[in-house]
Design an enzyme around this catalytic site. Structure first.
Site, PDB file in Angstrom:
ATOM      1  N   GLY A  35       0.848  -1.204   0.000  1.00  0.00           N
ATOM      2  CA  GLY A  35       0.000   0.000   0.000  1.00  0.00           C
ATOM      3  C   GLY A  35       0.878   1.247   0.000  1.00  0.00           C
ATOM      4  O   GLY A  35       0.689   2.164  -0.804  1.00  0.00           O
ATOM      5  N   HIS A  36       1.869   1.268   0.917  1.00  0.00           N
ATOM      6  CA  HIS A  36       2.807   2.399   0.951  1.00  0.00           C
ATOM      7  C   HIS A  36       3.552   2.504  -0.377  1.00  0.00           C
ATOM      8  O   HIS A  36       3.724   3.585  -0.924  1.00  0.00           O
ATOM      9  CB  HIS A  36       3.869   2.180   2.041  1.00  0.00           C
ATOM     10  CG  HIS A  36       3.365   2.297   3.438  1.00  0.00           C
ATOM     11  ND1 HIS A  36       3.331   1.220   4.293  1.00  0.00           N
ATOM     12  CD2 HIS A  36       2.900   3.344   4.136  1.00  0.00           C
ATOM     13  CE1 HIS A  36       2.882   1.609   5.467  1.00  0.00           C
ATOM     14  NE2 HIS A  36       2.599   2.896   5.404  1.00  0.00           N
ATOM     15  N   ASP A 149      -7.002   4.933   5.475  1.00  0.00           N
ATOM     16  CA  ASP A 149      -7.216   5.836   6.609  1.00  0.00           C
ATOM     17  C   ASP A 149      -8.071   7.012   6.134  1.00  0.00           C
ATOM     18  O   ASP A 149      -7.614   8.156   6.112  1.00  0.00           O
ATOM     19  CB  ASP A 149      -5.870   6.315   7.147  1.00  0.00           C
ATOM     20  CG  ASP A 149      -5.059   5.173   7.717  1.00  0.00           C
ATOM     21  OD1 ASP A 149      -5.501   4.578   8.699  1.00  0.00           O
ATOM     22  OD2 ASP A 149      -3.998   4.853   7.148  1.00  0.00           O
ATOM     23  N   GLN A 152      -8.652   9.897   8.508  1.00  0.00           N
ATOM     24  CA  GLN A 152      -7.413  10.672   8.648  1.00  0.00           C
ATOM     25  C   GLN A 152      -7.270  11.681   7.501  1.00  0.00           C
ATOM     26  O   GLN A 152      -6.856  12.820   7.708  1.00  0.00           O
ATOM     27  CB  GLN A 152      -6.232   9.698   8.666  1.00  0.00           C
ATOM     28  CG  GLN A 152      -4.869  10.351   8.667  1.00  0.00           C
ATOM     29  CD  GLN A 152      -3.771   9.345   8.939  1.00  0.00           C
ATOM     30  OE1 GLN A 152      -3.523   8.992  10.078  1.00  0.00           O
ATOM     31  NE2 GLN A 152      -3.092   8.878   7.917  1.00  0.00           N
TER      32      GLN A 152
HETATM   33  O1  PAF Z   1      -1.092   6.917   8.604  1.00  0.00           O
HETATM   34  C1  PAF Z   1      -0.045   6.927   9.296  1.00  0.00           C
HETATM   35  O2  PAF Z   1       0.851   6.098   9.150  1.00  0.00           O
HETATM   36  C2  PAF Z   1       0.120   8.001  10.370  1.00  0.00           C
HETATM   37  O3  PAF Z   1      -1.093   8.281  10.970  1.00  0.00           O
HETATM   38  C3  PAF Z   1       0.817   9.284   9.861  1.00  0.00           C
HETATM   39  C4  PAF Z   1      -0.009   9.993   8.800  1.00  0.00           C
HETATM   40  C5  PAF Z   1       2.185   8.930   9.301  1.00  0.00           C
HETATM   41  C6  PAF Z   1       1.016  10.271  11.011  1.00  0.00           C
HETATM   42  O4  PAF Z   1       1.825   9.738  12.011  1.00  0.00           O
END
Ligand code: PAF
Length: 291
Positions: A35-36, A149, A152
Site C-alpha cells: 500500500g505504501h 485511513d 485521517q
Molecule cells: O497513517 C499513518 O501512518 C500516520 O497516521 C501518519 C499519517 C504517518 C502520522 O503519524
C-alpha cells in the site's frame, strides 16, 4: 541517490536550499507494505522532490502497549525506499517529539470524535499535531495519503484548510491482497492462526456493497455482519457504519456519496477498512442506491 536525514537541524539546512522545488511528502510510520509502495510510486512519478518520513508518532497511540508493539522493519524500509528512488528519507529520532515534555496539541474538532476517534479519544489530535509539525518543517506542495485511513484524510484536509496551509492533498485508493485484505502494517502482528479470519472484514464489506447496489440492504443487516465477524473470531467490532464521504455524518433523505467503514479487533490488533458505496439515500430503514 536517496539521502537519509536523521536530525532536524540538518533537514532544515537542506530544505532551505530546496525551497523553490516542488516537494512531494509521504508521511509514514514505517513497516512499509505494498500500500505504501503504491502511494510512494505515485508521489515519485510527480515532478519534484520526494520526501518520505518514518516516525512512529507516540502522540497518536492511546495505549502504551500498542505503541510498544507497533511493527518495525527499518532496514527493509530503507532498502525499499532506496530501490524506489525516493530523494529524501526523514527519520527523526525520539528527541523530535518527547511525549513526556511535549505539550502542544492540535485539535481538529467534531470529525475527530467519530468512528476511530470514539474509542481512541486523543488519537486524531496526535495525528493532527504531528502532521502540522511536518507541514511546518517541510512546507510541501503536496502530501500523499492512502484511503484506508479515510477519516485521517478528512482530518488532514480540514486542518490544512483551517490553518491556511497551501499543501495539496493527493489520495490513493486502498491496495488489497489478492484475497481482498487491505494492506496494513498491523496485519503482520496478527497471529498466523488468525490470518485467514481477517479476510472476513473485506468479505462483509463486499457483501454489503453488492446488496446496496441491488437496493436490498436494510439497516438491521449491519448487526448481522457484526455478529458474523464475532462468530468468526474477532474479539470486538469497534464500528461498522455507513457514513457520508464528505464529512462522515449520517445519511438522510438527501442523496450523498457514502462509504462503509469498519474497525475490528483480532488478537488484540485493531484493524480498519472501508469501501465506496456510491451515491445513496436512506429511506424506511433501507440504504438505496441512486446512481
Ligand atoms: O497513517 C499513518 O501512518 C500516520 O497516521 C501518519 C499519517 C504517518 C502520522 O503519524
Amino acid at each position: 541517490m536517496t539521502e537519509v536525514i536523521l536530525k532536524l537541524n540538518l533537514l532544515n539546512k537542506k530544505f532551505k536550499d530546496l525551497r523553490n522545488h516542488h516537494i512531494n511528502f509521504i508521511p509514514t510510520m514505517g513497516n512499509l507494505h505494498f500500500g505504501h509502495e503504491s502511494l510512494i510510486r505515485k508521489a515519485i512519478a510527480k515532478k519534484g522532490i520526494s520526501v518520505v518520513s518514518i516516525f512512529i508518532n507516540p502522540l497518536q497511540f492511546t495505549e502504551n502497549k500498542d505503541f510498544k508493539r507497533y511493527p518495525k522493519s527499518l532496514n527493509a524500509d530503507l532498502g525499499l525506499l532506496k530501490r524506489l528512488g525516493v530523494d529524501y528519507i526523514f527519520l527523526p529520532d525520539a528527541s523530535f517529539l518527547k511525549s513526556d515534555i511535549y505539550t502542544t496539541n492540535v485539535s481538529v474538532g467534531n470529525i475527530t470524535n467519530l468512528l476511530c476517534g470514539k474509542d481512541r479519544p486523543s488519537h486524531f489530535d496526535g495525528v493532527a499535531t504531528i502532521i502540522v509539525k511536518f507541514l511546518n518543517i517541510l512546507q510541501p506542495q503536496s502530501i500523499f495519503l492512502g484511503e484506508k485511513d479515510f477519516q485521517q484524510i478528512l482530518i488532514i484536509k480540514k486542518l490544512i484548510k483551517d490553518l491556511n496551509y497551501s499543501t495539496k492533498v493527493i489520495t490513493h485508493k486502498i491496495v488489497r491482497e489478492k484475497n481482498g485484505l487491505a494492506y496494513s502494517s498491523r496485519n503482520s502482528i496478527v497471529s498466523s492462526s488468525n490470518r485467514e479470519k481477517v479476510i472476513e472484514i473485506y468479505q462483509s464489506l463486499k457483501l454489503i456493497q453488492t446488496e446496496i447496489k441491488k437496493n436490498k440492504f436494510i439497516n438491521s443487516k449491519i448487526n448481522f455482519h457484526k455478529k458474523k465477524l464475532i462468530k468468526v473470531g474477532f474479539e470486538k467490532i469497534n464500528y461498522l457504519e455507513i457514513r457520508k464521504e464528505k464529512d462522515l455524518s449520517i445519511l438522510g433523505k438527501e442523496p450523498a456519496q457514502c462509504r462503509i467503514f469498519v474497525s475490528a479487533v483480532i488478537d488484540g490488533v485493531r484493524l480498519i477498512d472501508n469501501m465506496k458505496l456510491g451515491k445513496l439515500i436512506y429511506k424506511k430503514n433501507f440504504y438505496l442506491s441512486t446512481s
